[in-house]
Design a protein around this motif. Structure first.
Motif, PDB file in Angstrom:
ATOM      1  N   ASN A 239     -73.321  46.137  21.367  1.00 59.54           N
ATOM      2  CA  ASN A 239     -72.389  45.519  20.428  1.00 59.54           C
ATOM      3  C   ASN A 239     -72.095  44.113  20.940  1.00 59.54           C
ATOM      4  O   ASN A 239     -71.641  43.973  22.076  1.00 59.54           O
TER       5      ASN A 239
ATOM      6  N   TYR B 247     -71.695  54.303  22.268  1.00 60.03           N
ATOM      7  CA  TYR B 247     -72.546  54.681  21.127  1.00 60.03           C
ATOM      8  C   TYR B 247     -73.644  55.663  21.523  1.00 60.03           C
ATOM      9  O   TYR B 247     -74.726  55.641  20.937  1.00 60.03           O
TER      10      TYR B 247
ATOM     11  N   ALA C 291     -65.012  57.672  20.403  1.00 55.64           N
ATOM     12  CA  ALA C 291     -64.404  57.151  19.170  1.00 55.64           C
ATOM     13  C   ALA C 291     -65.390  57.185  18.012  1.00 55.64           C
ATOM     14  O   ALA C 291     -65.072  57.653  16.917  1.00 55.64           O
ATOM     15  N   LYS C 292     -66.599  56.686  18.273  1.00 50.31           N
ATOM     16  CA  LYS C 292     -67.578  56.574  17.194  1.00 50.31           C
ATOM     17  C   LYS C 292     -68.405  57.834  17.037  1.00 50.31           C
ATOM     18  O   LYS C 292     -68.548  58.360  15.945  1.00 50.31           O
TER      19      LYS C 292
ATOM     20  N   TYR D  23     -61.974  57.798  16.109  1.00 48.31           N
ATOM     21  CA  TYR D  23     -61.596  56.422  16.454  1.00 48.31           C
ATOM     22  C   TYR D  23     -60.111  56.264  16.767  1.00 48.31           C
ATOM     23  O   TYR D  23     -59.737  55.643  17.746  1.00 48.31           O
TER      24      TYR D  23
ATOM     25  N   ARG E 278     -58.186  57.661  20.484  1.00 50.78           N
ATOM     26  CA  ARG E 278     -58.337  57.083  21.829  1.00 50.78           C
ATOM     27  C   ARG E 278     -58.899  58.110  22.801  1.00 50.78           C
ATOM     28  O   ARG E 278     -58.263  58.472  23.778  1.00 50.78           O
ATOM     29  N   VAL E 279     -60.097  58.592  22.543  1.00 52.27           N
ATOM     30  CA  VAL E 279     -60.656  59.594  23.442  1.00 52.27           C
ATOM     31  C   VAL E 279     -61.972  59.132  24.065  1.00 52.27           C
ATOM     32  O   VAL E 279     -62.855  58.643  23.384  1.00 52.27           O
TER      33      VAL E 279
HETATM   34  C1  LIG Z   1     -69.287  48.556  23.406  1.00 45.42           C
HETATM   35  C2  LIG Z   1     -67.941  49.108  23.080  1.00 45.42           C
HETATM   36  N1  LIG Z   1     -67.218  49.726  24.032  1.00 45.42           N
HETATM   37  C3  LIG Z   1     -66.011  50.256  23.753  1.00 45.42           C
HETATM   38  C4  LIG Z   1     -65.478  50.186  22.486  1.00 45.42           C
HETATM   39  C5  LIG Z   1     -64.133  50.776  22.267  1.00 45.42           C
HETATM   40  O1  LIG Z   1     -64.106  52.128  22.542  1.00 45.42           O
HETATM   41  P1  LIG Z   1     -62.714  52.901  22.384  1.00 45.42           P
HETATM   42  O2  LIG Z   1     -62.371  52.870  20.935  1.00 45.42           O
HETATM   43  O3  LIG Z   1     -62.985  54.285  22.880  1.00 45.42           O
HETATM   44  O4  LIG Z   1     -61.730  52.155  23.211  1.00 45.42           O
HETATM   45  C6  LIG Z   1     -66.200  49.555  21.471  1.00 45.42           C
HETATM   46  C7  LIG Z   1     -65.735  49.411  20.089  1.00 45.42           C
HETATM   47  O5  LIG Z   1     -64.842  49.925  19.580  1.00 45.42           O
HETATM   48  C8  LIG Z   1     -67.457  49.015  21.771  1.00 45.42           C
HETATM   49  O6  LIG Z   1     -68.194  48.417  20.833  1.00 45.42           O
END
Ligand SMILES: Cc1ncc(COP(=O)(O)O)c(C=O)c1O
Length: 256
Positions: free
Chosen positions: A25, A56, A89-90, A95, A98-99
């Motif tokens: 990302n 992911y 989350a994904k 989402y 917060r896990v």
């Molecule tokens: C690469 C990356 N790491 C972490 C997160 C965030 O993860 P979390 O929602 O579990 O904090 C994201 C996007 O939401 C992401 O794109």
């Protein structure tokens, strides 16, 4: 890769390097297996510490195991200490809950014990008690073989749907004659596509067509579906065709 390599070769020993385990990302560009091997070798030689950001897993290939390739390479084959921050989350659709889970792989049990006490202190000062609901859902799934298998099947479905949208967007942009070269859309992987559109086109898409993306023209392919992908491809095509020649077409190489 040249810029990346030179950063690794000049970083201070013991620096922490954040690596996206898969489905990078925002670019959607991951190192190849050969490039991972090189990154790992340089990091080990130069005593750089890997912190894997794994948000992911399963979204590249449909398989969590396959997408954890780089983590296993560093930990099992290169025998490096590492930190791994896994988010559900994904890939569990949690989402807002917060896990996730943080793993620290250490060389000795003593270091593991020291890390644990530091983590406990950090947790206490940062969040005190983390939200538990999402974590309970995640552990329920992961503790049950049947539910885990269902989750794997869901991941394969999500992954193939995202891939279909990637291919549909590419095909429609080409069929519509959108100015520029679009192969990056299908060469990238994971949930994101970095379209490489100029900023004025991003704004035009937002204001005129109500298509919303990050300012750098990164889109989440999960937001596309069979009912809206044609509209999005048409809007991108029209916006580019109507723009000045200087801003035509994707500029992915320059932006990366
Ligand atoms: C690469 C990356 N790491 C972490 C997160 C965030 O993860 P979390 O929602 O579990 O904090 C994201 C996007 O939401 C992401 O794109």
């Amino acid at each position: 890769m040249d810029a990346y390599r030179s950063m690794l070769l000049t970083a201070q020993p013991h620096s922490i390097v954040v690596l996206h385990a898969c489905a990078h990302n925002p670019t959607g560009c991951d190192p190849t297996r050969e490039q991972w091997a090189e990154i790992g070798r340089i990091m080990k030689e130069r005593q750089l510490f890997p912190l894997f950001d794994a948000a992911y897993l399963g979204f590249n290939s449909g398989s969590v195991d396959e997408d954890a390739y780089a983590i296993r390479l560093f930990v099992n084959e290169l025998e490096m200490e590492a930190a791994v921050a896994v988010s559900f989350a994904k890939n569990m659709g949690l989402y807002g809950e917060r896990v996730g889970c943080t793993f620290l792989v250490t060389k000795t049990a003593e270091i593991a014990g020291n890390c644990e006490s530091v983590m406990e202190r950090l947790q206490r000062s940062e969040v005190s008690n983390p939200p538990a609901f999402g974590a309970k859902i995640a552990s329920l799934i992961l503790d049950d073989d049947k539910l885990t298998e269902m989750w794997y099947a869901d991941l394969r479905t999500m992954c193939s749907r995202i891939r279909q949208m990637r291919e549909a967007l590419y095909r429609l942009l080409v069929e519509n004659g959108a100015p520029g070269e679009w192969s990056h859309v299908v060469n990238q992987s994971g949930m994101f596509s970095f379209l490489g559109l100029p900023y004025d086109i991003v704004i035009k898409l937002r204001e005129r067509y109500h298509i919303y993306m990050a300012d750098n023209s990164r889109i989440s392919l999960a937001g596309l579906n069979t009912s809206n992908v044609e509209y999005v491809a048409k809007a991108i095509t029209e916006s580019l065709q109507a723009s000045e020649p200087a801003t035509k077409g994707p500029a992915v190489t320059a932006m990366l």
